[in-house]
Design an enzyme around this catalytic site. Structure first.
Site, PDB file in Angstrom:
ATOM      1  N   ASP A 183      44.068  -8.176  31.127  1.00  0.00           N
ATOM      2  CA  ASP A 183      45.498  -8.321  30.636  1.00  0.00           C
ATOM      3  C   ASP A 183      46.199  -9.787  31.190  1.00  0.00           C
ATOM      4  OD1 ASP A 183      46.963  -7.246  32.769  1.00  0.00           O
ATOM      5  OD2 ASP A 183      47.972  -6.228  30.593  1.00  0.00           O
ATOM      6  N   SER A 231      54.682  -2.007  32.321  1.00  0.00           N
ATOM      7  CA  SER A 231      54.113  -2.669  33.884  1.00  0.00           C
ATOM      8  C   SER A 231      54.637  -0.804  34.480  1.00  0.00           C
ATOM      9  CB  SER A 231      54.813  -3.539  33.721  1.00  0.00           C
ATOM     10  OG  SER A 231      53.708  -4.094  35.298  1.00  0.00           O
ATOM     11  N   HIS A 247      50.155 -10.340  30.775  1.00  0.00           N
ATOM     12  CA  HIS A 247      50.745  -9.047  31.182  1.00  0.00           C
ATOM     13  C   HIS A 247      52.367  -9.250  30.861  1.00  0.00           C
ATOM     14  CE1 HIS A 247      51.332  -5.184  33.375  1.00  0.00           C
ATOM     15  NE2 HIS A 247      52.060  -5.809  33.992  1.00  0.00           N
TER      16      HIS A 247
END
Length: 588
Positions: free
Chosen positions: A495, A166, A543
């Site tokens: 996602d 991320s 995610h």
């Protein structure tokens, strides 16, 4: 849980860890703990404020918790009398909440093939800060450089495999430039440091080109970003603990985090589209019926019969309008809409502090005139990835002035221009060059097939009172059945948090082969993971849950054991990433 341990099978096949591994957490996946606080935080010394199980202690004092998660609104560093620091080591990011794994499953699998403290490291940093300020305050970048050098030497000069997640992806991209830049701005490793020390970077859920939900977070504290707080302290926002102004409290805190601005969309209209065009044009949003087909570069043909089944016209969406005030502004042709000109409003509102009757300003909205708030939120106005920066500079000038000194979101005309030696450009892949490291590999690994926020329909809030956020997503706005528009949000593929466009474009096109952004021709690979039932667990591709996806874990283990991208199968693409890339006219 044997189903979560692909390492057991790979170990029986003779797989062993070879390359040291460095994990780089993101927002949800990086723990923070208290080192100094106000009286309301008595008894919480070195207790978790973010991540792990410490949140249960703070449910009784949520406003104290939020105060201690805030940074100074002018410096972007510690407020007086408060010091919150990243939790060091693997312990800092195993779990974000009890039963909510983050890195734990991957770490267990790595341990199974021989990893431990000497060849496995978690690069903790304070994700709230601008990336350069993690070095200014904590020397976090210097610590990471030293740790990689030590692991390289201590493991027989084996290059390191880095696994960021991320926001950690953008943070490590910044590091790649910082480490080779001369001091005082950089780490002084010199040209060739990355080539010598890094084998591969396996980016998980990368947000290379930003995320539209960062815009909704800054504008109204809505969207999936609020999930940061809901994931960390379940029930706080929904239980009424913070009172009726929960989002205002969240906005006060998150607008002090410079890192939020690092997630703003990069590349403007060239990447994200304009008023009447976007790379995802004709995207299919009925995900329950959508069939994915594996595509490779050799299949990249607009007449491909399989692709036609994925890519058909239905209720065309103008995704380039990231913020629209009113549904009409999100669908009408641009010629039918008034031009959104903020300069006149800026001039009108040059002197802020209009609402002295509000008393202490909770947010910067309390310093705006009611008239300017109304004019900005007038219906039939829309903002693209270029013009939305004018909007945000107007509604959040303190945050944007501070954060934009540390981050940039454009596209470089000439990467040889000395201005790009400044750290504000280093986390934007469209304004920096990858290092001269032709044998290094870069992976874009992410989930697909999940509706992901792409643009928003807003309205003026019904309340015109002080200390209220004046804009909100219009949840009453929906499209037809199978439409991309649900409750005021237009969805695209991704996602759940990062659109495919942001996660995959650089590996699919921007860095593919020798480009001006990748002059040494570092090999890049797109590794997509298809969403399959069950929606959570070993097959999830959302995610955060993707951290436990067995296919992703196996890819990481094989790379750590010495495999190349070609040896694990090269590109694996299920989405429409290649077609979207073709539509983006970026000079390479």
């Amino acid at each position: 849980m044997p189903e979560l341990m692909p390492a057991a099978r790979l170990k029986r096949e003779g797989l062993k860890g070879i390359h040291p591994v460095v994990l780089v957490p993101g927002i949800v996946t990086g723990g923070l703990e208290l080192w100094e606080g106000k009286p309301c935080a008595d008894g919480l010394f070195r207790k978790r404020l973010w991540g792990g199980g410490g949140f249960t202690q703070l449910l009784k004092r949520p406003l104290c918790w939020l105060e201690h998660l805030s940074l100074h609104n002018e410096t972007g560093l510690d407020p007086p009398g408060i010091r919150v620091r990243p939790v060091p080591g693997l312990f800092g990011a195993d779990y974000s909440a009890p039963g909510y794994f983050v890195w734990d499953v991957l770490v267990k699998n790595l341990a199974k093939i021989g990893y431990e403290g000497k060849n496995l490291h978690m690069a903790a940093y304070d994700w709230r800060l601008s990336f350069q300020n993690t070095e200014v305050r904590d020397r976090a970048l210097s610590k990471l450089k030293s740790k990689i050098e030590l692991m390289y030497r201590a493991n027989g000069n084996k290059k390191v495999v880095v696994v960021p997640h991320s926001m950690g992806v953008a943070y490590f991209l910044h590091f790649l430039k910082w480490v080779e830049t001369p001091p005082p701005m950089g780490g002084g490793g010199g040209q060739g440091w990355c080539a010598e020390h890094i084998k591969a970077i396996v980016n998980i859920g990368p947000s290379f080109l930003g995320v539209p939900k960062a815009v909704s977070n800054i504008l109204s504290a809505e969207g999936k970003d609020v999930a940061y707080f809901r994931a960390m302290a379940p029930g706080v926002l929904d239980s009424g603990t913070l009172g009726l102004r929960a989002l205002e409290h969240v906005m006060r805190v998150s607008r002090t985090w410079d890192s939020v601005v690092s997630l703003m969309p990069k590349g403007g209209e060239t990447i994200w589209g304009n008023m009447d065009w976007s790379p995802e044009d004709e995207h299919v949003c009925d995900f329950s019926k959508k069939r994915y087909f594996r595509l490779s570069p050799s299949d990249n043909n607009v007449n491909n019969s399989n692709a036609k089944q994925v890519f058909r016209v239905k209720d065309p969406v103008k995704y380039g309008r990231i913020i629209s005030f009113g549904k009409a502004a999100s669908v009408l042709h641009s010629s039918q809409l008034p031009t959104a000109v903020l300069k006149e409003i800026l001039h009108m509102n040059a002197s802020r502090n209009f609402n002295s009757s509000c008393g202490e300003a909770w947010t910067e909205y309390d310093e705006m005139s009611r008239e300017s708030i109304r004019k900005i939120g007038a219906v039939d106005k829309a903002y693209t990835a270029t013009t939305l920066f004018d909007l945000l500079r107007f509604v959040a000038p303190k945050m944007m002035n501070r954060a934009e000194a540390h981050f940039s979101h454009g596209i470089a005309d000439n990467l040889e221009d000395p201005k790009y030696n400044h750290y504000k450009y280093w986390s934007n892949p469209l304004e920096m060059k990858l290092p001269d490291a032709p044998n290094m590999e870069i992976y874009c690994s992410y989930g697909v097939g999940i509706p992901t926020e792409r643009s928003y329909v807003y309205k003026l809030s019904p309340s015109n009172k002080c200390k209220h956020i004046p804009y909100q997503i219009d949840t009453s706005v929906d499209g037809e059945d199978g439409s991309c528009l649900k409750s005021g949000v237009y969805f695209a593929d991704g996602d759940e948090s990062v659109p495919v466009l942001s996660a995959g474009f650089m590996c699919a096109k921007g860095w593919k082969g020798r480009t001006r952004f990748n002059p040494s021709g570092i090999n890049t690979y797109v590794r997509e993971y298809q969403s399959k039932p069950p929606t959570s667990g070993i097959k999830s591709t959302t995610h955060v849950d993707i951290m436990g996806n067995i296919a992703l874990i196996e890819d990481i283990l094989r790379v750590a054991a010495g495999a190349t991208g070609e040896e694990i199968g090269g590109d694996k693409i299920y989405s429409d990433m290649l077609r979207m890339s073709e539509r983006i006219n970026l000079r390479l």
